[in-house]
Design a protein around this motif. Structure first.
Motif, PDB file in Angstrom:
ATOM      1  N   ASN A 106       0.969  -1.105   0.067  1.00 53.24           N
ATOM      2  CA  ASN A 106       0.037   0.252  -0.156  1.00 53.24           C
ATOM      3  C   ASN A 106       0.881   1.125  -0.028  1.00 53.24           C
ATOM      4  O   ASN A 106       1.570   1.413   0.937  1.00 53.24           O
ATOM      5  CB  ASN A 106      -0.844  -0.044   1.486  1.00 53.24           C
ATOM      6  CG  ASN A 106      -2.083  -1.225   1.296  1.00 53.24           C
ATOM      7  OD1 ASN A 106      -2.524  -1.321   0.274  1.00 53.24           O
ATOM      8  ND2 ASN A 106      -1.971  -1.905   2.193  1.00 53.24           N
ATOM      9  N   VAL A 107       0.846   2.013  -1.096  1.00 56.17           N
ATOM     10  CA  VAL A 107       1.505   3.205  -0.992  1.00 56.17           C
ATOM     11  C   VAL A 107       0.676   4.286  -0.425  1.00 56.17           C
ATOM     12  O   VAL A 107      -0.720   4.337  -0.531  1.00 56.17           O
ATOM     13  CB  VAL A 107       1.506   3.731  -2.540  1.00 56.17           C
ATOM     14  CG1 VAL A 107       2.267   5.317  -2.636  1.00 56.17           C
ATOM     15  CG2 VAL A 107       2.659   2.591  -3.222  1.00 56.17           C
ATOM     16  N   GLN A 108       1.443   4.938   0.525  1.00 55.61           N
ATOM     17  CA  GLN A 108       0.312   6.157   1.380  1.00 55.61           C
ATOM     18  C   GLN A 108       1.270   7.351   1.007  1.00 55.61           C
ATOM     19  O   GLN A 108       2.320   7.439   1.411  1.00 55.61           O
ATOM     20  CB  GLN A 108       0.269   5.751   2.606  1.00 55.61           C
ATOM     21  CG  GLN A 108      -0.505   4.484   3.042  1.00 55.61           C
ATOM     22  CD  GLN A 108      -0.351   4.207   4.243  1.00 55.61           C
ATOM     23  OE1 GLN A 108       0.218   4.517   5.166  1.00 55.61           O
ATOM     24  NE2 GLN A 108      -1.076   3.048   4.713  1.00 55.61           N
ATOM     25  N   PRO A 168      -4.209  19.324  13.654  1.00 59.37           N
ATOM     26  CA  PRO A 168      -4.592  19.053  12.332  1.00 59.37           C
ATOM     27  C   PRO A 168      -4.450  17.441  12.033  1.00 59.37           C
ATOM     28  O   PRO A 168      -3.820  16.734  12.764  1.00 59.37           O
ATOM     29  CB  PRO A 168      -3.201  19.573  11.551  1.00 59.37           C
ATOM     30  CG  PRO A 168      -2.194  19.502  12.717  1.00 59.37           C
ATOM     31  CD  PRO A 168      -2.870  19.616  13.817  1.00 59.37           C
ATOM     32  N   ARG A 169      -5.244  17.276  10.982  1.00 51.75           N
ATOM     33  CA  ARG A 169      -5.412  15.940  10.431  1.00 51.75           C
ATOM     34  C   ARG A 169      -5.078  15.858   9.204  1.00 51.75           C
ATOM     35  O   ARG A 169      -5.150  16.905   8.324  1.00 51.75           O
ATOM     36  CB  ARG A 169      -6.743  15.211  10.631  1.00 51.75           C
ATOM     37  CG  ARG A 169      -7.212  14.945  12.081  1.00 51.75           C
ATOM     38  CD  ARG A 169      -8.289  14.169  12.348  1.00 51.75           C
ATOM     39  NE  ARG A 169      -8.820  13.960  13.754  1.00 51.75           N
ATOM     40  CZ  ARG A 169      -9.030  12.754  14.374  1.00 51.75           C
ATOM     41  NH1 ARG A 169      -9.023  11.860  13.526  1.00 51.75           N
ATOM     42  NH2 ARG A 169      -9.280  12.701  15.384  1.00 51.75           N
ATOM     43  N   GLY A 170      -4.556  14.651   8.727  1.00 53.69           N
ATOM     44  CA  GLY A 170      -3.948  14.859   7.286  1.00 53.69           C
ATOM     45  C   GLY A 170      -5.006  14.014   6.444  1.00 53.69           C
ATOM     46  O   GLY A 170      -5.593  13.545   6.738  1.00 53.69           O
ATOM     47  N   LEU A 171      -4.724  14.180   5.079  1.00 51.90           N
ATOM     48  CA  LEU A 171      -5.637  13.809   3.920  1.00 51.90           C
ATOM     49  C   LEU A 171      -4.466  12.611   3.468  1.00 51.90           C
ATOM     50  O   LEU A 171      -3.195  13.072   3.017  1.00 51.90           O
ATOM     51  CB  LEU A 171      -5.766  14.538   2.913  1.00 51.90           C
ATOM     52  CG  LEU A 171      -6.795  13.926   1.805  1.00 51.90           C
ATOM     53  CD1 LEU A 171      -8.046  13.464   2.384  1.00 51.90           C
ATOM     54  CD2 LEU A 171      -7.132  14.934   0.977  1.00 51.90           C
ATOM     55  N   THR A 172      -4.861  11.392   3.425  1.00 48.59           N
ATOM     56  CA  THR A 172      -3.813  10.332   2.883  1.00 48.59           C
ATOM     57  C   THR A 172      -4.311   9.638   1.417  1.00 48.59           C
ATOM     58  O   THR A 172      -5.389   9.050   1.631  1.00 48.59           O
ATOM     59  CB  THR A 172      -3.618   9.020   4.024  1.00 48.59           C
ATOM     60  OG1 THR A 172      -3.052   9.940   5.176  1.00 48.59           O
ATOM     61  CG2 THR A 172      -2.431   8.270   3.448  1.00 48.59           C
ATOM     62  N   LEU A 173      -3.578   9.840   0.664  1.00 53.85           N
ATOM     63  CA  LEU A 173      -3.718   8.940  -0.615  1.00 53.85           C
ATOM     64  C   LEU A 173      -3.379   7.452  -0.450  1.00 53.85           C
ATOM     65  O   LEU A 173      -2.183   7.404  -0.286  1.00 53.85           O
ATOM     66  CB  LEU A 173      -3.317   9.604  -1.800  1.00 53.85           C
ATOM     67  CG  LEU A 173      -3.732   8.772  -3.266  1.00 53.85           C
ATOM     68  CD1 LEU A 173      -5.205   8.730  -3.380  1.00 53.85           C
ATOM     69  CD2 LEU A 173      -2.843   9.702  -4.158  1.00 53.85           C
ATOM     70  N   HIS A 174      -4.304   6.552  -0.492  1.00 50.85           N
ATOM     71  CA  HIS A 174      -3.718   5.107  -0.430  1.00 50.85           C
ATOM     72  C   HIS A 174      -4.014   4.645  -1.905  1.00 50.85           C
ATOM     73  O   HIS A 174      -4.970   4.713  -2.421  1.00 50.85           O
ATOM     74  CB  HIS A 174      -4.612   4.284   0.363  1.00 50.85           C
ATOM     75  CG  HIS A 174      -4.875   4.779   1.898  1.00 50.85           C
ATOM     76  ND1 HIS A 174      -3.980   4.360   2.860  1.00 50.85           N
ATOM     77  CD2 HIS A 174      -5.577   5.828   2.601  1.00 50.85           C
ATOM     78  CE1 HIS A 174      -4.186   4.889   4.093  1.00 50.85           C
ATOM     79  NE2 HIS A 174      -5.073   5.930   3.942  1.00 50.85           N
ATOM     80  N   MET A 175      -2.987   3.851  -2.290  1.00 53.45           N
ATOM     81  CA  MET A 175      -3.189   3.092  -3.591  1.00 53.45           C
ATOM     82  C   MET A 175      -2.499   1.668  -3.382  1.00 53.45           C
ATOM     83  O   MET A 175      -1.134   1.565  -2.831  1.00 53.45           O
ATOM     84  CB  MET A 175      -1.971   3.654  -4.468  1.00 53.45           C
ATOM     85  CG  MET A 175      -2.808   5.094  -4.956  1.00 53.45           C
ATOM     86  SD  MET A 175      -1.749   5.942  -6.434  1.00 53.45           S
ATOM     87  CE  MET A 175      -0.138   6.262  -5.550  1.00 53.45           C
ATOM     88  N   LYS A 176      -3.400   0.821  -3.481  1.00 54.23           N
ATOM     89  CA  LYS A 176      -2.801  -0.702  -3.192  1.00 54.23           C
ATOM     90  C   LYS A 176      -2.357  -1.211  -4.501  1.00 54.23           C
ATOM     91  O   LYS A 176      -2.842  -1.365  -5.691  1.00 54.23           O
ATOM     92  CB  LYS A 176      -4.154  -1.635  -2.828  1.00 54.23           C
ATOM     93  CG  LYS A 176      -3.564  -2.919  -2.377  1.00 54.23           C
ATOM     94  CD  LYS A 176      -4.638  -3.745  -1.728  1.00 54.23           C
ATOM     95  CE  LYS A 176      -4.112  -5.005  -1.235  1.00 54.23           C
ATOM     96  NZ  LYS A 176      -5.036  -5.712  -0.258  1.00 54.23           N
ATOM     97  N   LEU A 177      -0.951  -1.582  -4.490  1.00 55.38           N
ATOM     98  CA  LEU A 177      -0.566  -2.140  -5.698  1.00 55.38           C
ATOM     99  C   LEU A 177      -0.039  -3.542  -5.829  1.00 55.38           C
ATOM    100  O   LEU A 177       0.300  -4.100  -4.503  1.00 55.38           O
ATOM    101  CB  LEU A 177       1.195  -1.417  -5.678  1.00 55.38           C
ATOM    102  CG  LEU A 177       1.213  -0.006  -5.969  1.00 55.38           C
ATOM    103  CD1 LEU A 177       2.666   0.563  -6.036  1.00 55.38           C
ATOM    104  CD2 LEU A 177       0.172   0.565  -6.953  1.00 55.38           C
TER     105      LEU A 177
END
Length: 187
Positions: A106-108, A168-177
């Protein structure tokens, strides 16, 4: 739903008598992902922010060990400012090869506002339906799915800062490879 999340966070802010969140639209197109070592990945792409005039939240990449942001444009549309950058980031990322050649990871990509006063929150650009550029290259892997999620800053405790803002809370883009099986079979 993003609006439900923001409403919940603003209800918490109201109960604590602190300022509400200011939403900042954020988008990203990933053009390339490459694994540079067992614990590092390199990400290339383009990202943008849309925010109210006189509010520039900046951007942080807490996972990045190396970061190069090249500002491409800044323009005003009505009451908003839009800034776009090309990005090259090297991120800390645990990669588990124990299931090779059936491995996946998982790319985060974790981002959060640089400025915390006032309390900004990134929201995914509703006009964006795909995070990958048309000619995205990801060596030896396919993307099975991707999504944005809100996460606590993984490197700091959640506290109300001195200026009476929500942390602050962050925004995370998750990409499953998933690994392309043809590559290990041919080599």
């Amino acid at each position: 739903d993003v609006s439900d999340y923001i409403n919940t966070r603003n209800a918490i802010a109201a109960a604590r008598n602190v300022a509400p969140l200011i939403p900042i639209t954020f988008g990203i197109n990933v053009y390339a992902i490459s694994i540079t070592s067992e614990n590092l990945i390199n990400i290339n792409g383009h990202m943008w922010q849309r925010f109210p005039k006189n509010h520039n939240p900046g951007i942080r990449f807490p996972q990045a060990t190396k970061l190069n942001l090249n500002k491409l444009y800044e323009k005003e549309e009505g009451d908003t400012t839009i800034i776009g950058w090309d990005i090259n980031a090297e991120n800390k990322q645990k990669i588990d090869y124990s299931k090779y050649p059936f491995d996946y990871f998982n790319v985060q990509i974790f981002v959060q506002p640089q400025e915390t006063t006032p309390a900004y929150i990134f929201i995914p650009d509703p006009k964006q339906d795909n995070f990958l550029g048309k000619k995205t290259t990801i060596e030896a892997f396919n993307v099975s799915h991707s999504f944005f999620a809100y996460t606590k800053q993984p490197y700091q405790k959640e506290l109300i800062n001195k200026s009476k803002q929500l942390s602050p809370r962050g925004l995370t883009l998750h990409m499953k490879l998933h690994r392309k099986l043809i590559n290990p079979l041919i080599t």
